[in-house]
Design a protein around this motif. Structure first.
Motif, short mmCIF file in Angstrom:
data_model
loop_
_atom_site.label_atom_id
_atom_site.label_comp_id
_atom_site.label_asym_id
_atom_site.label_seq_id
_atom_site.Cartn_x
_atom_site.Cartn_y
_atom_site.Cartn_z
N LYS A 1 0.82 -1.23 0.00
CA LYS A 1 0.00 0.00 0.00
C LYS A 1 0.84 1.27 0.00
O LYS A 1 0.51 2.25 -0.67
N PHE A 2 1.95 1.26 0.76
CA PHE A 2 2.70 2.50 0.98
C PHE A 2 4.09 2.52 0.36
O PHE A 2 4.82 3.49 0.54
N GLY A 3 4.47 1.47 -0.33
CA GLY A 3 5.76 1.45 -1.02
C GLY A 3 6.93 1.60 -0.06
O GLY A 3 6.94 1.03 1.02
N GLN A 4 7.90 2.40 -0.47
CA GLN A 4 9.13 2.55 0.31
C GLN A 4 8.91 3.20 1.67
O GLN A 4 9.75 3.08 2.56
N LYS A 5 7.79 3.90 1.86
CA LYS A 5 7.50 4.56 3.14
C LYS A 5 6.83 3.62 4.15
O LYS A 5 6.50 4.04 5.26
N TRP A 6 6.64 2.36 3.79
CA TRP A 6 5.82 1.47 4.59
C TRP A 6 6.28 1.33 6.04
O TRP A 6 5.46 1.29 6.94
N GLN A 7 7.58 1.28 6.27
CA GLN A 7 8.07 1.09 7.64
C GLN A 7 7.74 2.29 8.52
O GLN A 7 7.31 2.14 9.66
N ALA A 8 7.91 3.50 7.98
CA ALA A 8 7.58 4.71 8.75
C ALA A 8 6.08 4.80 8.98
O ALA A 8 5.63 5.17 10.08
N VAL A 9 5.28 4.45 7.98
CA VAL A 9 3.82 4.48 8.13
C VAL A 9 3.38 3.45 9.16
O VAL A 9 2.52 3.72 10.00
N LEU A 10 3.97 2.25 9.12
CA LEU A 10 3.62 1.22 10.09
C LEU A 10 3.98 1.66 11.51
O LEU A 10 3.18 1.49 12.43
N LYS A 11 5.15 2.23 11.68
CA LYS A 11 5.57 2.69 13.01
C LYS A 11 4.60 3.74 13.55
O LYS A 11 4.19 3.69 14.71
N ALA A 12 4.21 4.69 12.69
CA ALA A 12 3.24 5.72 13.11
C ALA A 12 1.88 5.10 13.41
O ALA A 12 1.22 5.47 14.39
N ALA A 13 1.46 4.15 12.59
CA ALA A 13 0.16 3.49 12.80
C ALA A 13 0.16 2.74 14.13
O ALA A 13 -0.83 2.80 14.88
N GLU A 14 1.24 2.05 14.44
CA GLU A 14 1.31 1.33 15.71
C GLU A 14 1.28 2.29 16.90
O GLU A 14 0.62 2.02 17.90
N ALA A 15 1.95 3.42 16.78
CA ALA A 15 1.97 4.42 17.86
C ALA A 15 0.58 5.00 18.10
O ALA A 15 0.23 5.34 19.23
N GLN A 16 -0.21 5.11 17.03
CA GLN A 16 -1.55 5.69 17.12
C GLN A 16 -2.64 4.62 17.30
O GLN A 16 -3.82 4.92 17.20
N GLN A 17 -2.24 3.37 17.52
CA GLN A 17 -3.14 2.23 17.62
C GLN A 17 -4.03 2.10 16.39
O GLN A 17 -5.23 1.83 16.48
N LYS A 18 -3.41 2.26 15.24
CA LYS A 18 -4.08 2.08 13.95
C LYS A 18 -3.58 0.81 13.27
O LYS A 18 -3.53 0.71 12.06
N SER A 19 -3.14 -0.13 14.10
CA SER A 19 -2.69 -1.42 13.61
C SER A 19 -3.52 -2.50 14.30
O SER A 19 -3.86 -2.38 15.48
N CYS A 20 -3.85 -3.56 13.57
CA CYS A 20 -4.70 -4.61 14.15
C CYS A 20 -3.96 -5.43 15.19
O CYS A 20 -4.60 -5.98 16.10
N LEU A 21 -2.64 -5.52 15.12
CA LEU A 21 -1.85 -6.27 16.10
C LEU A 21 -1.33 -5.30 17.14
O LEU A 21 -0.62 -4.36 16.81
N ARG A 22 -1.70 -5.55 18.40
CA ARG A 22 -1.34 -4.61 19.47
C ARG A 22 -0.80 -5.36 20.69
O ARG A 22 -1.12 -6.52 20.92
N ASP A 23 -0.03 -4.64 21.47
CA ASP A 23 0.54 -5.16 22.71
C ASP A 23 -0.57 -5.26 23.75
O ASP A 23 -1.23 -4.27 24.07
N GLY A 24 -0.79 -6.45 24.27
CA GLY A 24 -1.84 -6.66 25.26
C GLY A 24 -1.63 -5.91 26.55
O GLY A 24 -2.59 -5.65 27.28
#
Length: 186
Positions: free
Chosen positions: A62-85
């Motif tokens: 979806k995000f090409g070369q920016k995917w790692q930065a987008v994933l990191k931001a998504a995880e910080a904002q709880q916009k990722s389906c996999l989360r720390d319990g």
């Protein structure tokens, strides 16, 4: 695009979400009601790496070369389906990871023999272990992240019920006999 996974032997939380739609916590009025559950998985679960890989694959597509930065931001904002319990309140989450999964259409729910079950059957409940069919996908709308589409669950084995647990049975009450008129008036 999405990646379909059949997660085996994961713990079900918020099992009522298989049969009743709700809005996400802290959602505004425009949020859609969906069927929502959480699937609790230990970090050492044999499919944990498979889930991470599916998320990374979808984010990269979806995000090409920016995917790692987008994933990191998504995880910080709880916009990722996999989360720390450890970030979630409730039974079973501490020391584990969880996948937040949802669907606009009611998911399939089966017993061990693949027969459909309903909410009153008492087979599938919060705290039991299930196999779950999900689709992981990346999104880019109001925000960016990834999500898990809930397709269905199959009861695998019993586990201690979370929260309120099961309804009381008759053995918890005294046998009172037939009511008298005095019992029935205030």
């Amino acid at each position: 695009m999405s990646t379909r996974l059949l997660l085996r032997d994961v713990r079900l939380a918020y099992g009522h979400g298989l049969w009743a739609k709700s809005k996400p916590p802290k959602a505004d009025a425009s949020a859609k009601e969906k069927y929502r559950i959480a699937l609790i998985i230990p970090l050492k679960h044999p499919q944990y790496a498979e889930v991470r890989k599916a998320i990374e694959t979808e984010m990269q597509a979806k995000f090409g070369q920016k995917w790692q930065a987008v994933l990191k931001a998504a995880e910080a904002q709880q916009k990722s389906c996999l989360r720390d319990g450890d970030t979630k309140e409730g039974d079973g989450f501490e020391g584990n990871w969880f996948i937040s999964a949802n669907s606009e259409t009611r998911p399939s729910v089966f017993d061990r023999n693949r027969s459909p079950v309903g909410p009153d059957d008492g087979v599938v409940y919060s705290g039991c272990f299930v196999n779950a069919s999900i689709d992981i996908y990346a999104f880019d709308n109001v925000s960016k992240g990834n999500s898990a589409g809930l397709r269905g669950v199959q009861f695998l084995r019993v586990g201690d019920a979370f929260g309120a647990g099961k309804a009381a049975d008759e053995t918890e009450f005294d046998e009172l006999g037939v009511a008298t008129d005095e019992d029935l008036t205030a």
